[in-house]
Scaffold this motif. Structure first.
Motif, PDB file in Angstrom:
ATOM      1  N   ILE A   1       0.845  -1.193   0.000  1.00  0.00           N
ATOM      2  CA  ILE A   1       0.000   0.000   0.000  1.00  0.00           C
ATOM      3  C   ILE A   1       0.879   1.241   0.000  1.00  0.00           C
ATOM      4  O   ILE A   1       1.831   1.327   0.771  1.00  0.00           O
ATOM      5  CB  ILE A   1      -0.920   0.019   1.239  1.00  0.00           C
ATOM      6  N   VAL A   2       0.563   2.191  -0.859  1.00  0.00           N
ATOM      7  CA  VAL A   2       1.217   3.496  -0.829  1.00  0.00           C
ATOM      8  C   VAL A   2       0.390   4.409   0.075  1.00  0.00           C
ATOM      9  O   VAL A   2      -0.755   4.738  -0.250  1.00  0.00           O
ATOM     10  CB  VAL A   2       1.329   4.127  -2.235  1.00  0.00           C
ATOM     11  N   MET A   3       0.957   4.786   1.215  1.00  0.00           N
ATOM     12  CA  MET A   3       0.301   5.717   2.133  1.00  0.00           C
ATOM     13  C   MET A   3       0.799   7.115   1.756  1.00  0.00           C
ATOM     14  O   MET A   3       1.863   7.553   2.182  1.00  0.00           O
ATOM     15  CB  MET A   3       0.628   5.367   3.575  1.00  0.00           C
ATOM     16  N   ALA A   4       0.015   7.793   0.922  1.00  0.00           N
ATOM     17  CA  ALA A   4       0.461   9.005   0.231  1.00  0.00           C
ATOM     18  C   ALA A   4       0.099  10.261   1.017  1.00  0.00           C
ATOM     19  O   ALA A   4      -1.072  10.614   1.120  1.00  0.00           O
ATOM     20  CB  ALA A   4      -0.165   9.062  -1.155  1.00  0.00           C
ATOM     21  N   TYR A   5       1.131  10.933   1.537  1.00  0.00           N
ATOM     22  CA  TYR A   5       0.878  12.215   2.179  1.00  0.00           C
ATOM     23  C   TYR A   5       1.071  13.321   1.138  1.00  0.00           C
ATOM     24  O   TYR A   5       2.149  13.894   0.978  1.00  0.00           O
ATOM     25  CB  TYR A   5       1.800  12.434   3.381  1.00  0.00           C
ATOM     26  N   THR A   6       0.010  13.581   0.410  1.00  0.00           N
ATOM     27  CA  THR A   6      -0.005  14.628  -0.612  1.00  0.00           C
ATOM     28  C   THR A   6      -1.453  15.008  -0.858  1.00  0.00           C
ATOM     29  O   THR A   6      -2.352  14.170  -0.719  1.00  0.00           O
ATOM     30  CB  THR A   6       0.640  14.170  -1.922  1.00  0.00           C
ATOM     31  N   SER A   7      -1.678  16.258  -1.256  1.00  0.00           N
ATOM     32  CA  SER A   7      -3.034  16.700  -1.558  1.00  0.00           C
ATOM     33  C   SER A   7      -3.281  16.815  -3.057  1.00  0.00           C
ATOM     34  O   SER A   7      -4.280  17.387  -3.480  1.00  0.00           O
ATOM     35  CB  SER A   7      -3.315  18.044  -0.869  1.00  0.00           C
ATOM     36  N   VAL A   8      -2.373  16.289  -3.885  1.00  0.00           N
ATOM     37  CA  VAL A   8      -2.552  16.323  -5.339  1.00  0.00           C
ATOM     38  C   VAL A   8      -3.789  15.497  -5.713  1.00  0.00           C
ATOM     39  O   VAL A   8      -3.836  14.300  -5.431  1.00  0.00           O
ATOM     40  CB  VAL A   8      -1.310  15.776  -6.065  1.00  0.00           C
ATOM     41  N   PRO A   9      -4.785  16.110  -6.345  1.00  0.00           N
ATOM     42  CA  PRO A   9      -6.039  15.386  -6.611  1.00  0.00           C
ATOM     43  C   PRO A   9      -5.869  14.155  -7.485  1.00  0.00           C
ATOM     44  O   PRO A   9      -6.583  13.162  -7.312  1.00  0.00           O
ATOM     45  CB  PRO A   9      -6.901  16.448  -7.324  1.00  0.00           C
ATOM     46  N   THR A  10      -4.939  14.207  -8.450  1.00  0.00           N
ATOM     47  CA  THR A  10      -4.818  13.103  -9.408  1.00  0.00           C
ATOM     48  C   THR A  10      -4.286  11.816  -8.785  1.00  0.00           C
ATOM     49  O   THR A  10      -4.369  10.752  -9.404  1.00  0.00           O
ATOM     50  CB  THR A  10      -3.907  13.499 -10.581  1.00  0.00           C
ATOM     51  N   ILE A  11      -3.738  11.893  -7.575  1.00  0.00           N
ATOM     52  CA  ILE A  11      -3.244  10.679  -6.910  1.00  0.00           C
ATOM     53  C   ILE A  11      -4.348   9.633  -6.810  1.00  0.00           C
ATOM     54  O   ILE A  11      -4.137   8.445  -7.087  1.00  0.00           O
ATOM     55  CB  ILE A  11      -2.692  11.007  -5.508  1.00  0.00           C
ATOM     56  N   THR A  12      -5.529  10.059  -6.408  1.00  0.00           N
ATOM     57  CA  THR A  12      -6.633   9.102  -6.239  1.00  0.00           C
ATOM     58  C   THR A  12      -7.587   9.097  -7.426  1.00  0.00           C
ATOM     59  O   THR A  12      -8.649   8.472  -7.357  1.00  0.00           O
ATOM     60  CB  THR A  12      -7.399   9.405  -4.944  1.00  0.00           C
ATOM     61  N   GLU A  13      -7.217   9.776  -8.516  1.00  0.00           N
ATOM     62  CA  GLU A  13      -8.051   9.742  -9.725  1.00  0.00           C
ATOM     63  C   GLU A  13      -7.597   8.639 -10.672  1.00  0.00           C
ATOM     64  O   GLU A  13      -8.265   8.368 -11.668  1.00  0.00           O
ATOM     65  CB  GLU A  13      -7.973  11.092 -10.451  1.00  0.00           C
ATOM     66  N   GLN A  14      -6.469   8.007 -10.371  1.00  0.00           N
ATOM     67  CA  GLN A  14      -5.909   7.020 -11.294  1.00  0.00           C
ATOM     68  C   GLN A  14      -6.412   5.602 -11.055  1.00  0.00           C
ATOM     69  O   GLN A  14      -6.071   4.692 -11.802  1.00  0.00           O
ATOM     70  CB  GLN A  14      -4.383   7.061 -11.215  1.00  0.00           C
TER      71      GLN A  14
END
Length: 379
Positions: free
Chosen positions: A123-136
């Protein structure tokens, strides 16, 4: 020597406080982030929240895994904000330590890991607010903070309404800052504003921003867009004031107003700055409890990086405890309920769960520095 050189960027952090002789089992959790260079403080802030949560879990006796009490071991590697190094670190963390999850606090590295995390099963636990991270549609990626698209609209609207129409772009050069800057430009010009200067700067390698800042203020902007890690962002703002800039600032959400104020020596130089509400301004019992405990351990005030990742690790472990599994898909499926049912003391931002795209559900905020104080504004 070759082996020593290869391991030069590695910083292994074993969190073992509170372990007893009966606790032989442990689960490794990975971290890759900047622990050296200009963004080192940012990386350490993220890591401090993970360490704090792991220590609490271990001191409480660990969690249940197949009928055996199990502790958490944080293995942290320095990637100096490099996506390529982050990918190398992730391969190593999976191959050598079999981590089910890796925490990473920069979008370039997150995108790099998303190229192979499903295949490599973590699992990538992504600390970022970039919207496209979870759009993919990556099924094993979790976005921890809220997306910044809401911030962009709110911040630019406020600045245009209160400070003027001429904007100078002085953000950082890493991928996250570039995406932020692009969205700010679009939002600003769509509302009739004008971009009068552009000079992005490498916040990670420099502490002297006078040349870059002077190019920005030479065009007499009303507002300056800044942002990267808090420490260099504060230096950019301080040097702008020293060069005579009297305008306002839009601060990217990676930087925090209170942390930048520590760099410049107070809020006076940050007058007319719009950014996210710092954790210290939250009056909830969950936030205040976390702040008090963090200060006792680290001797300083925590920021959102520590608080969000602290809660995220507690949620991750609660999901493993509930399912008695370290399988990434199983953990991911249980994470939403696990987060939603955390004790308040383990959930400083009161995250309500995980949405269908893999983002933590929490409310975005906006603050402005007025008369030397942080004032929360309606979002």
């Amino acid at each position: 020597m070759k082996t020593a050189k290869k391991l030069g960027l590695a910083v292994a952090v074993a969190t073992t406080m509170g372990m007893s002789s009966a606790m032989a089992a442990e689960v490794n959790i990975g971290f890759s982030g900047p622990l050296s260079g200009g963004a080192a403080l940012y990386g350490e802030n993220v890591l401090s929240g993970l360490r704090m949560a792991a220590d609490e879990i271990n001191e409480a006796g660990g969690f249940d895994l197949n009928g055996e009490k199990t502790t958490i071991n944080i293995i942290a590697l320095d990637d100096q904000y490099s996506p390529a190094q982050a990918a190398t670190n992730a391969k190593r963390l999976k191959q050598e330590s079999n981590v089910p999850a890796i925490f990473i606090p920069h979008s370039g590295g997150i995108f790099a890991l998303m190229d192979f995390n499903v295949e490599d099963d973590f699992i990538v636990m992504a600390y970022t607010s970039v919207p496209t991270i979870t759009e993919q549609g990556n099924p094993l990626t979790i976005r921890i903070p809220p997306t910044f698209d809401g911030y962009v609209k709110a911040f630019t609207d406020y600045a245009l309404e209160n400070w003027g129409t001429k904007l100078a772009m002085g953000g950082a050069t890493h991928e996250y800052a570039k995406i932020w800057a692009s969205m700010v430009e679009k939002a600003w010009t769509a509302k009739g504003g004008e971009i009068v200067a552009q000079n992005p700067m490498d916040y990670n390698k420099s502490a002297d921003f006078f040349t870059g800042v002077s190019r920005l203020i030479s065009e007499n902007p009303d507002v300056m867009f800044v942002g990267g890690a808090s420490e260099p962002t504060g230096l950019v703002m301080q040097q702008a004031r020293q060069l005579g800039y009297e305008g306002a600032f839009i601060m990217m959400d990676q930087a925090k107003i209170d942390e930048a104020a520590n760099v410049v020596g107070g809020y006076e130089l940050l007058e007319d700055t719009v950014g996210v509400v710092p954790l210290t301004v939250y009056e909830t019992e969950a936030a205040q409890s976390f702040i008090e405990r963090y200060e006792e351990i680290y001797g300083k005030t925590p920021g959102s990086e520590a608080a969000f990742n602290y809660g995220a690790l507690h949620g991750l472990v609660a999901a493993m405890d509930k399912t008695e599994s370290t399988d990434p898909e199983t953990i991911r499926a249980a994470l939403g309920d696990a987060i939603a049912n955390l004790e308040d003391s383990k959930n400083p931002y009161v995250v309500e769960g995980v949405d269908e795209k893999g983002g933590f559900i929490t409310a975005p905020t906006m603050a402005v520095v007025k008369d030397g104080k942080i004032v929360e504004e309606e979002f």
